[in-house]
Design an enzyme around this catalytic site. Structure first.
Site, short mmCIF file in Angstrom:
data_model
loop_
_atom_site.label_atom_id
_atom_site.label_comp_id
_atom_site.label_asym_id
_atom_site.label_seq_id
_atom_site.Cartn_x
_atom_site.Cartn_y
_atom_site.Cartn_z
N THR A 1 30.21 -30.19 -37.89
CA THR A 1 28.92 -29.51 -37.76
C THR A 1 29.05 -28.26 -36.90
O THR A 1 29.87 -28.21 -36.00
CB THR A 1 27.93 -30.50 -37.10
N ARG B 1 20.59 -40.68 -46.49
CA ARG B 1 20.85 -40.71 -45.05
C ARG B 1 20.67 -39.31 -44.42
O ARG B 1 21.14 -38.32 -44.94
CB ARG B 1 22.26 -41.23 -44.81
N GLY C 1 21.17 -37.33 -40.65
CA GLY C 1 21.71 -37.45 -39.29
C GLY C 1 20.83 -36.74 -38.28
O GLY C 1 19.66 -36.45 -38.53
N ASP C 2 21.41 -36.45 -37.14
CA ASP C 2 20.63 -35.84 -36.04
C ASP C 2 20.42 -34.34 -36.20
O ASP C 2 19.48 -33.78 -35.64
CB ASP C 2 21.36 -36.07 -34.71
N THR D 1 26.78 -32.24 -31.83
CA THR D 1 27.58 -32.64 -32.97
C THR D 1 28.15 -34.03 -32.68
O THR D 1 28.52 -34.31 -31.55
CB THR D 1 28.73 -31.67 -33.25
N GLY D 2 28.17 -34.88 -33.69
CA GLY D 2 28.70 -36.21 -33.45
C GLY D 2 28.11 -37.20 -34.43
O GLY D 2 27.56 -36.81 -35.47
N GLY E 1 25.61 -39.00 -35.86
CA GLY E 1 24.19 -38.67 -35.80
C GLY E 1 23.26 -39.81 -35.47
O GLY E 1 22.25 -39.62 -34.77
N1 ASP Z 1 25.86 -34.97 -36.45
C1 ASP Z 1 26.16 -34.85 -37.85
C2 ASP Z 1 25.51 -35.98 -38.59
O1 ASP Z 1 25.50 -37.09 -38.11
C3 ASP Z 1 27.61 -34.86 -38.15
C4 ASP Z 1 28.42 -33.85 -37.37
O2 ASP Z 1 28.12 -33.57 -36.21
O3 ASP Z 1 29.40 -33.32 -37.95
O4 ASP Z 1 25.08 -35.78 -39.71
#
Ligand code: ASP
Length: 357
Positions: free
Chosen positions: A197, A225, A227-228, A248-249, A251
């Protein structure tokens, strides 16, 4: 006395010892970017690949910094920094996004203006070349904050936002990750060593903050789905009174912890208390920001999630905190400082890294 109060505050809000404040002259502007965090091993990355990532990060950082140096707004700088990363196949955003279980690239993005906390977000779009621009157009041209899928795309067309055919976003490397995930029955975290991300946070010369984030989500996502990243308060948040954050992480954990707003609120609350006790005192309390970011990331880790955040404070401190072994990142400010980094070992002042694997 003031020191004791800061220490008590840090303990209260950050639940960990604050990193000592550096001598810091307030920069006129400041920016930080990320291109994802993850299990990054320097020994497994070729020098060519590393150079390609560093060049892509520097290009994004320079694009945002240029806007700010010329007196442009934090909002414009955040978009300018994110655009080249959405266009680069190296990152999991725009072109190069990961594949869903059904073999599609479904994109999410959000952006927030710290001046008035206006925000825009989109999820599940498949034909928008730069989702961050659509998110901003939702903010400025609609009465809404969050649009999804076909409706968001219809709005984009009405607004004249640039589209691209779904194939534009697809890359071989990402397709292989999906195939491996299916054939070897692996999880997204096994096939993608990092979250790719992208995001940016900025402070402009007028003292305004902004944050933006863009992603393809996680490999093999299904059932719609989300994410965050497009969730205001989780992946993105900006408020001139406290800070601007992009995450980023994994989510699901970032949503559960409400990471971005959680960091800003703790910082705002901490500042209010310090100011109430010392109304004439200096207002630069941002050295507690690192401790607060670390504490919120520790909560993510405690629940079982990983990843990282970037934030910038009204005083221009650009801070990183990640609990993975690396995070693609960069920061620059009006003092002439400009740096990009990838691995946890490259930890610079104003960054904290507590990998759990
Ligand atoms: N945070 C993003 C998600 O969960 C993924 C990412 O950070 O690459 O969709």
């Amino acid at each position: 006395m003031k020191k004791a109060m800061f220490a008590a505050l840090a303990a209260l809000f950050a639940l960990s010892a604050p990193v000592a404040a550096e001598d810091h002259e307030k920069p006129e502007w400041s920016i930080a970017i990320h291109g994802g965090a993850g299990t990054l091993d320097p020994d497994r990355m070729t020098p060519e690949r590393r150079a390609a990532y560093e060049a892509a990060l520097q290009e994004a950082l320079d694009a945002g910094a240029k806007v700010l140096a010329e007196g442009g707004s934090a909002m414009e700088a955040v978009k300018a920094a994110i655009l080249p990363m959405e266009d680069s196949p190296l990152f999991n955003a725009g072109k190069g996004a990961v594949f869903t279980w059904d073999g599609r690239n479904e994109l999410d993005a959000s952006i927030m203006d710290g001046r008035d906390r206006s925000a825009g977000a989109v999820t599940g779009v498949t034909t928008i070349r730069n989702p961050i621009l659509l998110a901003d157009t939702v903010r400025t041209e609609s009465e809404h904050v969050f649009l999804m899928g076909e409706g968001a795309e219809q709005f984009a067309v009405e607004q004249g936002i640039e589209t691209a055919p779904p194939e534009y976003f697809a890359t071989e490397a990402r397709r292989k990750s999906l195939e491996r995930m299916k054939s070897e029955e692996l999880s997204a975290l096994d096939v993608d060593t990092k979250f790719g991300t992208v995001g940016a946070v900025a402070l402009d010369q007028d003292g305004n903050l902004a944050a933006g984030t863009s992603t393809g989500g996680m490999t093999g996502k299904r059932w719609g789905r989300i994410g965050d990243t497009p969730v205001i308060g989780a992946g993105t948040y900006a408020d001139n009174r406290s800070c601007a954050v992009s995450a980023t992480g994994w989510g699901e954990y970032f949503i559960r912890v409400g990471v971005a707003m959680n960091i800003c609120l703790r910082l705002a609350y901490g500042q209010q208390i310090v100011s109430a006790g010392d109304p004439e005192g200096e207002k630069d309390h941002s050295f507690i920001a690192q401790g607060i970011a670390d504490a919120v990331m520790a909560e993510v880790k405690q629940l079982g999630g990983d990843g990282g955040v970037i934030l910038v404070t009204p005083e221009g401190h650009a801070i990183f905190s990640f609990n993975t072994t690396g995070m693609y990142r960069g920061r620059a400010d009006s003092s002439g400082m400009s740096e990009v980094a990838i691995f946890g070992g490259d930890v610079e002042a104003g960054a904290s890294n507590t990998p759990d694997h």
